[in-house]
Structure formats: C-alpha cells, structure tokens
Design a protein around this motif. Sequence first.
Motif, mmCIF file in Angstrom:
data_model
loop_
_atom_site.group_PDB
_atom_site.id
_atom_site.type_symbol
_atom_site.label_atom_id
_atom_site.label_comp_id
_atom_site.label_asym_id
_atom_site.label_seq_id
_atom_site.Cartn_x
_atom_site.Cartn_y
_atom_site.Cartn_z
ATOM 1 N N GLU A 68 14.615 -12.214 5.549
ATOM 2 C CA GLU A 68 13.494 -11.381 5.122
ATOM 3 C C GLU A 68 13.897 -10.588 3.888
ATOM 4 N N VAL A 69 12.915 -10.269 3.063
ATOM 5 C CA VAL A 69 13.162 -9.441 1.886
ATOM 6 C C VAL A 69 12.347 -8.167 2.060
ATOM 7 N N VAL A 70 13.007 -7.015 2.035
ATOM 8 C CA VAL A 70 12.315 -5.742 2.224
ATOM 9 C C VAL A 70 12.248 -5.045 0.872
ATOM 10 N N PRO A 71 11.074 -4.978 0.232
ATOM 11 C CA PRO A 71 11.027 -4.310 -1.072
ATOM 12 C C PRO A 71 11.030 -2.801 -0.904
ATOM 13 N N LEU A 72 11.692 -2.107 -1.855
ATOM 14 C CA LEU A 72 11.799 -0.649 -1.788
ATOM 15 C C LEU A 72 11.022 -0.024 -2.935
ATOM 16 N N PHE A 73 10.675 1.249 -2.778
ATOM 17 C CA PHE A 73 10.017 2.030 -3.832
ATOM 18 C C PHE A 73 8.757 1.332 -4.335
ATOM 19 N N GLN A 74 7.933 0.890 -3.373
ATOM 20 C CA GLN A 74 6.767 0.108 -3.792
ATOM 21 C C GLN A 74 5.680 0.959 -4.392
ATOM 22 N N SER A 75 5.611 2.229 -4.012
ATOM 23 C CA SER A 75 4.498 3.025 -4.534
ATOM 24 C C SER A 75 4.875 3.672 -5.847
ATOM 25 N N SER A 76 6.139 4.049 -6.036
ATOM 26 C CA SER A 76 6.491 4.714 -7.283
ATOM 27 C C SER A 76 6.898 3.731 -8.368
ATOM 28 N N LYS A 77 7.312 2.517 -8.011
ATOM 29 C CA LYS A 77 7.656 1.454 -8.965
ATOM 30 C C LYS A 77 8.470 1.958 -10.152
ATOM 31 N N PRO A 78 9.726 2.353 -9.923
ATOM 32 C CA PRO A 78 10.513 2.826 -11.072
ATOM 33 C C PRO A 78 10.879 1.670 -12.002
ATOM 34 N N ARG A 79 11.230 2.051 -13.241
ATOM 35 C CA ARG A 79 11.626 1.025 -14.205
ATOM 36 C C ARG A 79 13.085 0.654 -14.023
#
Lengths: 188, 573
Positions: free
Chosen positions: A152-163
């Motif tokens: 599984e791949v768990v994406p992080l910081f999905q709401s702030s989407k840093p560069r």
Amino acid sequence: MAEERRFRSACGAPIALRRRQHSASCRELAVRGPRLQLRSLSAATSAVWLAAYGLFALSENSVVLSAAIFISLIGLIIYLHFIKIDQESLLVIGSLGIQVTSSYASGKESTTFIEMGQVKDVVINEAIHMQKVIYYLCILLQDPEDPQGVSEVVPLFQSSKPRLDCLIEVYKSCQEILEQRKTAPQSS
Amino acid sequence: MVLKVFFPSCCSLADSGILIGRWLSEQSSAVVLAVVHFPFIPVQVKQYLGEVQHMTKVSVSVLGSWSNSKQEKEEGLSEFLEDLGTIFSHEPWIQISKEGDSKFWSCSTLQKHSSSPKEEEVILVYYDQRKVMLSHLHPPLDTADGRAEDASKLSAIFDTVARSRVLFMTDRYDEGPIKLTHWQSEGVEASIIVELLKQASVPACMLLTFLLSLVSGICRSRVLKFWPLSFLRSKLSTCEQLGHRLQHLQVISSNKKAQTQTQLMRKANIFVSLLIDVALGILLMTWLYRKNRIGHLADTLIPVADHVAEELQDLLQWLMGAPAGLKMNRALDQVLGRFFLYHIHLWISYIHLMSPFIEMILWYVGLSACLGLTVALCILSDIIALLTFHIYCFYVYGARLYCLKIYGLSSLWRLFRGKKWNVLRQRVDSCSYDLDQLFIGTLLFTILLFLLPTTALYYLVFTLLRLLVVIVQGLIHLLVDLIDSLPLYSLILRLCRSYRLAAGVKFRVLEQQDGKPLRLLMQINPLSYGAVVQTYRLPTYSCYPKDSWASLCKKLFLGKLIYPWKHKGEKQD
C-alpha cells in the motif's frame, strides 16, 4: 529543540514547517496551512444572505430567511469540522512507528499510526493532480508475503501539498531515523 | 534496539517494589502489568507467577525494579534493588526510579550477558491499563495460542493485558503473601445491576427457549404446509419478517455463552435492535389507537381504493380513445379496454363486499404492531400489495399478451426471411417452407405487426404503474432492512465507551527532559462510525436486485415478468 521555516504549497499559499526533535529517535514534523480568513468567511455568508433576501423579496415567504441562516450555520460547521485542515503532522518514533495526524479547524484530530514493522520506506513521488504535476511524500507499506513488494502507498500532507523544497527537508529528517533501524542490531 | 517499557499510569504513585509483566524479546519491549511491594519472599513470588502463567497462558515474569523515593535517593536501596536482579534472573533487568514528585523518571538496564555493552535508548510509554484491557483491536486477528507471536506488536500488547485479567483480581485487601498494585488494586470493580442481570438471565433464557420451541413447533406443523397457507406465507413479507425475528430470538436465548467477541457483539446488537424495534412499535401502536386514529384510517381506506379504481377507469377510457394523439386499432382497443374495465368493476365489488369488516380486521391487525416497528412496516407493505392487486393482475395480462406478440413476431420474421429456430441445436437454421405456409405466415406477421402499437401501449402503461407500486414497496423494505441490520449496540458503545472498539493506538509526546528517557502516552484510537457499521452489520434476509440495469431493460422489452425484490430463500426464476 524546535525550528520553524516558511515555504509555499503547490497552489502558492504560504505554509510553515515546524520540526521538533524530542529525542535521538523521535522527531515531529508539522506542516501548518493558512488559517481561515475572516474576509472569505464574511464574503460567503453575505453572498448566501443576499441571495436569501432576493428570494424573500420575490416570494414574500419568511421561511427562506430562516432557511438561509440555518444553511449558513450548518455549512460553516461542516466546513470547519470536516473540510478545513489546519495542520498535518508526522511523528516518527524509531522502532515504534510513524504517526500521521490531521488537525481540523474545529479542533478535531484524526490520527493513524503505522507500526515500524509495516513501513518499507518513505519516498517522494510524482503525481498528476488536475492540470499540474506535483511532488508528494508517501509511506510505502510492506507486503507481508513478498519482502520486495509494496502492499500500500500512504500519501502524506495531502491537504497542504508542500512543494519539493519542503518535502526534501521532511524526507531527510525521516530517513535519518529510518536508517537507525537498519544499523541497529536485531535482537535475538 | 531501543528498549520500550509500557508502564501503566495507575502504578505511577505506587510504592517501591519489583515490576512484573511480560517481556517481548523480538520487539525489545517490556509490558509492565503490576508492581509487587516489599516485603515479599522471592520463592512465593515465583510460585505466584507460575500459577498466573498456568492460568492465563501469558509468560509473566519479574522484569525489574521500581523505586519511588519520597526523600533523597537512598544508597542502600539501589544496591538492594540490584541484588534483586541476581535473584530473579531476567535479561535485561530494568530499573526505574522516581524521585519525589518529579515527572521525569530515570530508567536504566543491567545486561549481564550482553554482547554489545553500549548505552541503550529507553522509551517509556504510559498506558491506561483498564482501557487497554477492555478494548478490542480491529480487524480482529485469529489468536490461536501458537500464532500470537507473529501478530503485530500492538496486538501482542493488547493481548497480554487482556489475558491477564486474573492477575488483576487480587486487590490490596486480600490476605495473601503478595501485595500488588495495578488498576484494580484499590478494590475489584463490580456492579450489582450487572450481577443481578446475569443471575436473572439464566431462567429468562430457559423460559424464552421453551416458548420459542413451542412457536416454532406450531409453525412447522403439517397444518401450515397445505397449499393456500404455504403460498400466502411465501408471498407475505410479514411472515418473512416474523420468521427473521424468531431466528434472532433463538440466537439470543441460546444457553451457550458467546466464545468470541464478534459473537458477543452480535448477540448484544440483536438484543438492543429487538428492544428498540418493539419500543418503537408500541409507541406507534399507542399513537394509532389514541383518538381512534385506526378507525379513521379504516374509514379512509375504502374511499382511497375507490378513488384508485376510478382513476384507473379514467385511464382506460383515455387509452380506448386516442391516447397522446396515437391512433389505435379500434377493435382490439375496445376488447382490451372492456376486459380491463370489467376487471376493475369486479374489484370494486369485492372491496365493497369487504367494507363492513375492514375496520375490525384493521383494528386487530394493528395490534400486531406491538411486535415491532419492522412488522408494522411489513404489514403496511402487504396492505399496499393487496390493495394494488388489480394493477398487478393488469400488468401480468399486459405482459403476457405483449410477450406472446413479441415471440410470435420474431418467429414469423424468421419465416419471412426463410429461417427457422432449431430447438435441438439452439440456433437459427435456414428452412424451405411451402407456399401456403409462407402465405399464412406472412398474413399473420402483418396482422401482429399492425396490432403491436396497441398492445405495446397497454403494456407500457401497466408496467409503469406496476413499477411505481414496486418502488413504493421497495422503499418500505429498504427501511425495514435498515432497522434490521443496524448494529445499535455497537454504535452506542462507540459513542459512550469509545475505547472498547479500537482501530489502533495514538501516541502523544509528553514533556521531555534531556538525559531522561523519552516519555510517550499511548491512547486508544477508536474505530470510525462507518467502520463500526460495516464490521458489525447484522445479516438480513433480502438480497438486492440481481439484475443489472441492462438485463432489466431487456426483460422489459421482451415482456418477461420482473420480480425485482427477491428473498434469499426463494428459488430464482
């Protein structure tokens, strides 16, 4: 020890990254997005109420006005409690696991803890999001049957989407702790 | 590896003693279950631990020492504690000491046979013993005793605390040689109400089982197997619902105690669901019978049925004229229209025949709402089905006629082209027809083709009406299903005692001080409401339509009869 630096998100909004080192094997990285602005809140509420007054002038029914108040209150509560994420943080505790927390504007916190045994690696990936290509940090989970596979791949910081610059800082901090588990001798 | 010590928060104020618990060597973690205070005799401690180990199958051992000194550090005590390490040989020997009221404890380990004698980092994790003991991790793993080792780390910890219940049964008022401190050491918790309910439940269960066996015996008797009654039973949804509830009652009243947590939750869910259902049903009943509302309902039933029949008559008159500007075949139109009109006339006569008895029947049927709200809703659905029976009949007539016509047309179309359906080979073959066969076939084909719009229109109108009724009945059944399958006990548990249903844990970093071990607080992360409903849903007897939209449309086009809501027990068409 804590330090805070300013970055930008993928959309251009200002975000802040705060790093805290609690101990040699425990680090907390928090990304804070922009707070809810009073002017956007007032703009939305005024728009709804103007529309309601317009309808009231047309239909002469005062239920429209109370319905508008009700809708704007409920909408605000739903937005603050379920949609607006203030802060997303990552707590990496070597040999225990990684904890991902999202704090909403109403104070609600939603937490997920992933044990270290399940974590294969933390990587930066590229993705096509709407019309842009953005970078995002994600945790790869180990497949229990296949030691080389990723379940599984768990994406992080999905709401702030840093560069990318912010993501590199977070990536470096995480990797320092994850490396410790490779160098630590396995106990018998 | 980093050493992790899981320390119960209730033992923070305990006096000095030794720590007992479980050592998980593959994770390098120590789960402390209790503190044994001085004075004690080591042999008795070892014997007690052996007994506990035998009863709980958890390998409890002495892990280290705990010193809570109110004044300055006593030198003699620390040496004494180290000597204890030699008596209770445990690798590594953990020493935790707290000075005064300081929050920051020091934790050190003694390794006698270590290969790499370096300073290990220690993480101190506080946990609430009572909550961890009572909670259940989801998804639940099959913990056969042998496989508990390769379960995940957290489930091993939860497992350890949950299985050591017998350790928490001795409190400080016991006269035994061992003095323990754990979450129940101030006195074992018990509730009089729970104990009384447990005592009362045994005879109640036996009585209920006896009554249920009587009822199911009557249901299974030969009398009810005769044709009209068994046919009615299969068609009425009330009987299905009553049977379903009977099954539930049997599950609750069984004497066997629930083995796993899933079974216990299911029993509790069924019990609470039945209770709420019956309560709502009785509420509905009191509302209906107060101010004689049921009499008013019965009075309006006949006029409503009359009104529906009149509307249908108007509809048929419209169809017999020029509906929507289409030109119908006059003769066929008149025949079909008159046939259906006569049918409606019969139906109205039956209704008027029944009208003196309707009020009494409804009054008694309304009494059965006390069996539950779901039963009342099923009765409503059945009453709708009975009142619209003529619509169902019209639909069947229209569908059969249309179906016949379509089959006839397709077969004669094949004849038109010189082909035939080969039943043996299940395919279309060419065939040479005689001249008179071709002539009659073409004639019939023309007749059927030109009569098609009339039949198709009648079929369309009655199918739409039937679909309307089916949708209304379907909505009622959806509501009944919802009430049947909602796990109310689990939802209330999630609301009030959220630590019982755990999706995982969350850690909070407490205040730190340099040089002291890392302090974390482990809290239970409760399951989300959606996950609770998904895990603990009660199974129901109805299955949703098996046909996809495409096959449904195909069936409608061909004129096959549709039964969208089938029950699990029925044979498929």
